[in-house]
Design a protein around this motif. Structure first.
Motif, mmCIF file in Angstrom:
data_model
loop_
_atom_site.group_PDB
_atom_site.id
_atom_site.type_symbol
_atom_site.label_atom_id
_atom_site.label_comp_id
_atom_site.label_asym_id
_atom_site.label_seq_id
_atom_site.Cartn_x
_atom_site.Cartn_y
_atom_site.Cartn_z
ATOM 1 N N PHE A 198 22.721 -18.169 -37.032
ATOM 2 C CA PHE A 198 23.176 -19.377 -36.318
ATOM 3 C C PHE A 198 24.045 -18.970 -35.137
ATOM 4 O O PHE A 198 23.953 -19.517 -34.045
ATOM 5 C CB PHE A 198 24.027 -20.293 -37.220
ATOM 6 C CG PHE A 198 23.373 -20.742 -38.504
ATOM 7 C CD1 PHE A 198 21.995 -20.905 -38.586
ATOM 8 C CD2 PHE A 198 24.147 -21.030 -39.627
ATOM 9 C CE1 PHE A 198 21.396 -21.330 -39.777
ATOM 10 C CE2 PHE A 198 23.557 -21.451 -40.807
ATOM 11 C CZ PHE A 198 22.185 -21.592 -40.882
ATOM 12 N N HIS A 199 24.905 -17.992 -35.372
ATOM 13 C CA HIS A 199 25.863 -17.547 -34.370
ATOM 14 C C HIS A 199 25.159 -16.975 -33.135
ATOM 15 O O HIS A 199 25.600 -17.163 -32.009
ATOM 16 C CB HIS A 199 26.784 -16.501 -35.001
ATOM 17 C CG HIS A 199 27.953 -16.137 -34.155
ATOM 18 N ND1 HIS A 199 28.946 -17.036 -33.837
ATOM 19 C CD2 HIS A 199 28.275 -14.980 -33.527
ATOM 20 C CE1 HIS A 199 29.834 -16.436 -33.067
ATOM 21 N NE2 HIS A 199 29.448 -15.196 -32.855
ATOM 22 N N LEU A 200 24.052 -16.294 -33.370
ATOM 23 C CA LEU A 200 23.290 -15.721 -32.251
ATOM 24 C C LEU A 200 22.682 -16.811 -31.378
ATOM 25 O O LEU A 200 22.604 -16.691 -30.167
ATOM 26 C CB LEU A 200 22.135 -14.864 -32.793
ATOM 27 C CG LEU A 200 22.448 -13.436 -33.161
ATOM 28 C CD1 LEU A 200 21.189 -12.765 -33.695
ATOM 29 C CD2 LEU A 200 22.969 -12.666 -31.943
ATOM 30 N N ARG A 201 22.196 -17.871 -32.022
ATOM 31 C CA ARG A 201 21.469 -18.900 -31.288
ATOM 32 C C ARG A 201 22.391 -19.962 -30.683
ATOM 33 O O ARG A 201 22.089 -20.506 -29.632
ATOM 34 C CB ARG A 201 20.457 -19.563 -32.224
ATOM 35 C CG ARG A 201 19.507 -20.505 -31.507
ATOM 36 C CD ARG A 201 18.404 -20.920 -32.453
ATOM 37 N NE ARG A 201 17.598 -21.989 -31.922
ATOM 38 C CZ ARG A 201 16.474 -21.810 -31.227
ATOM 39 N NH1 ARG A 201 16.048 -20.588 -30.984
ATOM 40 N NH2 ARG A 201 15.794 -22.840 -30.798
ATOM 41 N N TYR A 202 23.500 -20.254 -31.375
ATOM 42 C CA TYR A 202 24.391 -21.332 -30.926
ATOM 43 C C TYR A 202 25.768 -20.743 -30.632
ATOM 44 O O TYR A 202 26.619 -20.654 -31.506
ATOM 45 C CB TYR A 202 24.488 -22.425 -31.993
ATOM 46 C CG TYR A 202 23.126 -22.933 -32.416
ATOM 47 C CD1 TYR A 202 22.430 -23.850 -31.632
ATOM 48 C CD2 TYR A 202 22.523 -22.460 -33.580
ATOM 49 C CE1 TYR A 202 21.170 -24.281 -31.994
ATOM 50 C CE2 TYR A 202 21.262 -22.892 -33.948
ATOM 51 C CZ TYR A 202 20.588 -23.800 -33.155
ATOM 52 O OH TYR A 202 19.341 -24.219 -33.516
ATOM 53 N N HIS A 204 28.279 -21.764 -28.839
ATOM 54 C CA HIS A 204 29.475 -22.600 -28.738
ATOM 55 C C HIS A 204 29.685 -23.498 -29.938
ATOM 56 O O HIS A 204 30.559 -24.337 -29.942
ATOM 57 C CB HIS A 204 29.415 -23.437 -27.448
ATOM 58 C CG HIS A 204 29.241 -22.574 -26.238
ATOM 59 N ND1 HIS A 204 30.218 -21.692 -25.833
ATOM 60 C CD2 HIS A 204 28.197 -22.416 -25.389
ATOM 61 C CE1 HIS A 204 29.785 -21.031 -24.766
ATOM 62 N NE2 HIS A 204 28.558 -21.448 -24.474
ATOM 63 N N GLU A 205 28.844 -23.350 -30.948
ATOM 64 C CA GLU A 205 29.009 -24.177 -32.132
ATOM 65 C C GLU A 205 29.113 -23.293 -33.369
ATOM 66 O O GLU A 205 28.470 -22.252 -33.447
ATOM 67 C CB GLU A 205 27.810 -25.121 -32.293
ATOM 68 C CG GLU A 205 27.924 -26.378 -31.469
ATOM 69 C CD GLU A 205 26.611 -27.156 -31.504
ATOM 70 O OE1 GLU A 205 26.600 -28.204 -32.137
ATOM 71 O OE2 GLU A 205 25.624 -26.667 -30.915
#
Ligand code: MG
Length: 285
Positions: A198-202, A204-205
């Motif tokens: 998730f961290h790789l793709r998003y 700022h969230e």
């Protein structure tokens, strides 16, 4: 500062309710640990209040009790006395009004049953994106890589559309020991893997799993509610889960040396510092 080495009798005397870890305290690999049966029998005979507090999210309390018995734990252990991390799904669903929610559950049948008991409806990440909850409960019970990739892809599609999904990790354990020299990846590792993705793709969230089991406070809150006291002590073999969790919740703890951690490891950060050390569950009296 080294915590005092005590006998378990002192804990029985000093605390209203004992919270007892299962794996590494009562049972280990395929056996019950020495003194565990006599200790539980004594608690039963004297009607001492206690709960088994375990991060297991793949077996129902009845199944957990049966598995301890199969390993040779001779004392009667009522399923009502077993608080699993899986059972925490039930209050979580109530609190967040998730009855009727579509749920992807990674785990064996016991994990599915917890979600059904909580009011969730089991769906497959291969078949639908209409998913309100993802509960990662165990590393077994499904085709591992295919299911994780299908879940990840489904979540990416939902997040891309700004759709909310509850991410739940009842058992945050990262690894488990299979035997003397072999280890397995536990459900916590799957949670971390997905969070990194998730961290790789998003950028700022933050998409993060809600962790329910030890060392996180929800399992201690439920234990305290069930015991109707905060005069509790946690008896465990793991610094990172049992002891750190007790410290974070603000209750006392006893590290037992029957498990993986040796008592000699003394240079501990304060958050991992147990109140007491125990050599075993052997009773003095
Ligand atoms: Mg343990």
């Amino acid at each position: 500062m080294t915590p005092p080495l005590i006998h378990v009798d002192l804990l029985i005397e000093r605390y209203d309710t004992l919270l007892i870890d299962a794996y590494g305290v009562l049972v280990y690999q395929q056996d019950a640990l020495p003194h565990a049966s006599e200790f539980i029998q004594h608690l039963n005979d004297t009607q001492k209040s206690y709960f088994i507090v375990t991060n297991d999210a793949s077996r129902l309390p009845e199944q957990a009790a049966a598995s301890y018995k199969k390993r040779g734990l001779r004392a009667e252990l009522s399923p009502e006395r077993i608080i699993t991390s899986g059972s925490l799904l039930i209050p979580f669903f109530t609190q967040h009004r998730l009855q009727g929610a579509n749920c992807v559950v990674l785990g064996p049948e016991g994990s599915h049953e917890y979600v059904r008991q909580a009011g969730g409806v089991i769906v497959s990440p291969f078949e639908t994106d209409d998913v309100d909850v993802v509960a990662v409960c165990d590393d077994a019970g499904y085709p591992f890589l295919d299911t994780i990739e299908a879940t990840l892809s489904m979540l990416f599609r939902r997040f891309d559309e700004g759709k909310q999904t509850h991410l739940l990790l009842p058992n945050p354990d990262l690894i488990y020991q299979k035997d003397e020299t072999n280890f397995g990846l536990a459900s916590g590792s799957i949670g971390v893997l997905l969070e990194q993705a998730f961290h790789l793709r998003y950028l700022h969230e933050e998409f993060q799993f809600v962790r329910l089991g030890k060392p996180h406070t929800p399992i201690f809150e439920v234990a305290s509610q069930r015991a109707q006291t905060r005069n509790l002590v946690m008896i465990g073999d793991q610094l990172r889960t049992d002891i750190a969790g007790a410290n974070a919740y603000g209750i006392d703890s006893a590290l037992i040396s029957t498990g993986l951690v040796q008592l000699q490891n003394q240079n501990l950060p304060p958050t991992w510092q147990p109140t007491y050390l125990l050599e075993s569950l052997a009773l003095q009296s």
